[in-house]
Design a protein around this motif. Structure first.
Motif, mmCIF file in Angstrom:
data_model
loop_
_atom_site.group_PDB
_atom_site.id
_atom_site.type_symbol
_atom_site.label_atom_id
_atom_site.label_comp_id
_atom_site.label_asym_id
_atom_site.label_seq_id
_atom_site.Cartn_x
_atom_site.Cartn_y
_atom_site.Cartn_z
ATOM 1 N N THR A 1 0.835 -1.208 0.000
ATOM 2 C CA THR A 1 0.000 0.000 0.000
ATOM 3 C C THR A 1 0.864 1.251 0.000
ATOM 4 O OG1 THR A 1 -1.685 -1.205 1.239
ATOM 5 C CG2 THR A 1 -1.878 1.176 1.204
ATOM 6 N N ALA A 2 1.969 1.234 0.752
ATOM 7 C CA ALA A 2 2.862 2.395 0.782
ATOM 8 C C ALA A 2 3.519 2.621 -0.577
ATOM 9 C CB ALA A 2 3.923 2.206 1.861
ATOM 10 N N VAL A 3 3.926 1.533 -1.252
ATOM 11 C CA VAL A 3 4.533 1.667 -2.583
ATOM 12 C C VAL A 3 3.512 2.217 -3.569
ATOM 13 C CG1 VAL A 3 5.478 0.355 -4.531
ATOM 14 C CG2 VAL A 3 6.297 -0.079 -2.218
ATOM 15 N N LEU A 4 2.283 1.717 -3.522
ATOM 16 C CA LEU A 4 1.237 2.216 -4.420
ATOM 17 C C LEU A 4 0.894 3.682 -4.122
ATOM 18 C CD1 LEU A 4 -1.119 -0.870 -4.673
ATOM 19 C CD2 LEU A 4 0.300 0.107 -6.462
ATOM 20 N N ALA A 5 0.962 4.078 -2.853
ATOM 21 C CA ALA A 5 0.702 5.477 -2.515
ATOM 22 C C ALA A 5 1.787 6.378 -3.094
ATOM 23 C CB ALA A 5 0.621 5.645 -0.999
ATOM 24 N N VAL A 6 3.042 5.924 -3.058
ATOM 25 C CA VAL A 6 4.125 6.712 -3.644
ATOM 26 C C VAL A 6 3.940 6.829 -5.152
ATOM 27 C CG1 VAL A 6 6.615 6.704 -4.099
ATOM 28 C CG2 VAL A 6 5.767 6.239 -1.804
ATOM 29 N N VAL A 7 3.557 5.717 -5.807
ATOM 30 C CA VAL A 7 3.312 5.753 -7.253
ATOM 31 C C VAL A 7 2.165 6.711 -7.571
ATOM 32 C CG1 VAL A 7 2.496 4.366 -9.213
ATOM 33 C CG2 VAL A 7 4.243 3.457 -7.685
ATOM 34 N N PHE A 8 1.108 6.662 -6.768
ATOM 35 C CA PHE A 8 -0.047 7.538 -6.982
ATOM 36 C C PHE A 8 0.352 9.010 -6.871
ATOM 37 C CE2 PHE A 8 -3.703 9.913 -5.383
ATOM 38 C CZ PHE A 8 -4.662 9.598 -6.321
ATOM 39 N N PHE A 9 1.104 9.359 -5.827
ATOM 40 C CA PHE A 9 1.501 10.751 -5.642
ATOM 41 C C PHE A 9 2.483 11.210 -6.708
ATOM 42 C CE2 PHE A 9 0.044 10.121 -1.154
ATOM 43 C CZ PHE A 9 -0.995 11.017 -1.229
ATOM 44 N N CYS A 10 3.370 10.331 -7.158
ATOM 45 C CA CYS A 10 4.288 10.702 -8.244
ATOM 46 C C CYS A 10 3.513 10.976 -9.537
ATOM 47 C CB CYS A 10 5.327 9.604 -8.462
ATOM 48 S SG CYS A 10 6.554 9.540 -7.149
ATOM 49 N N CYS A 11 2.515 10.146 -9.818
ATOM 50 C CA CYS A 11 1.676 10.382 -11.004
ATOM 51 C C CYS A 11 0.902 11.685 -10.869
ATOM 52 C CB CYS A 11 0.712 9.217 -11.212
ATOM 53 S SG CYS A 11 1.501 7.726 -11.804
ATOM 54 N N THR A 12 0.423 11.984 -9.669
ATOM 55 C CA THR A 12 -0.308 13.227 -9.444
ATOM 56 C C THR A 12 0.595 14.434 -9.670
ATOM 57 O OG1 THR A 12 -1.720 12.116 -7.839
ATOM 58 C CG2 THR A 12 -1.672 14.512 -7.749
#
Length: 145
Positions: free
Chosen positions: A59-70
């Motif tokens: 979940t933490a890795v996916l959150a980082v990916v999400f914020f980088c895409c944002t």
């Protein structure tokens, strides 16, 4: 640039959906306390302590990916040149002013459906000032209020 934005939006959507699924799969803080007192089973798919670590790290890795895409989408959206300026005020200043519409014609100049040779009907004192008088020969019409 458009292809890059589409790729970033796709990655962002997939990471958001995966995060939602992983967050719903995780146990809450109260689930371990209930298992300690014997009111629940502590077994899970990845083991007693491995599930929390695996799911929370994913979940933490996916959150980082999400914020980088944002952040990438925000950068690409802001760096695109806008037509006429960067803000709405600058765009409004460069556009020509729209002329005001002409004032409406007075009620006496509005043509009616009556014959042009017919004289206008006299105003009735009992009717309000805005009510129109019925035209001659309109007995088959429904009167309005």
């Amino acid at each position: 640039m458009n292809v890059m934005m589409n790729v970033l939006v796709g990655i962002q959507m997939l990471s958001a959906l995966a995060m939602i699924g992983l967050i719903l799969l995780q146990h809450g803080k109260g689930a371990d306390m209930g298992a300690a007192f014997g009111s629940g089973s502590s077994g899970s798919l990845f083991g007693a302590s491995g599930s929390a670590n695996f799911l929370s790290r994913t979940t933490a890795v996916l959150a980082v990916v999400f914020f980088c895409c944002t952040l990438g989408l925000a950068y690409l959206g802001h760096s695109r040149p806008a037509a006429g300026g960067d803000s709405l005020l600058e765009r409004a200043a460069t556009q020509p002013a729209v002329p005001a519409p002409a004032p409406a014609a007075p009620a006496s100049e509005i043509p009616s459906n009556a014959a042009p040779s017919a004289a206008p009907a006299p105003a009735d004192a009992t009717k309000p000032a805005g009510a129109a008088a019925p035209a001659a020969g309109s007995a088959d019409q429904i009167p309005s209020k």
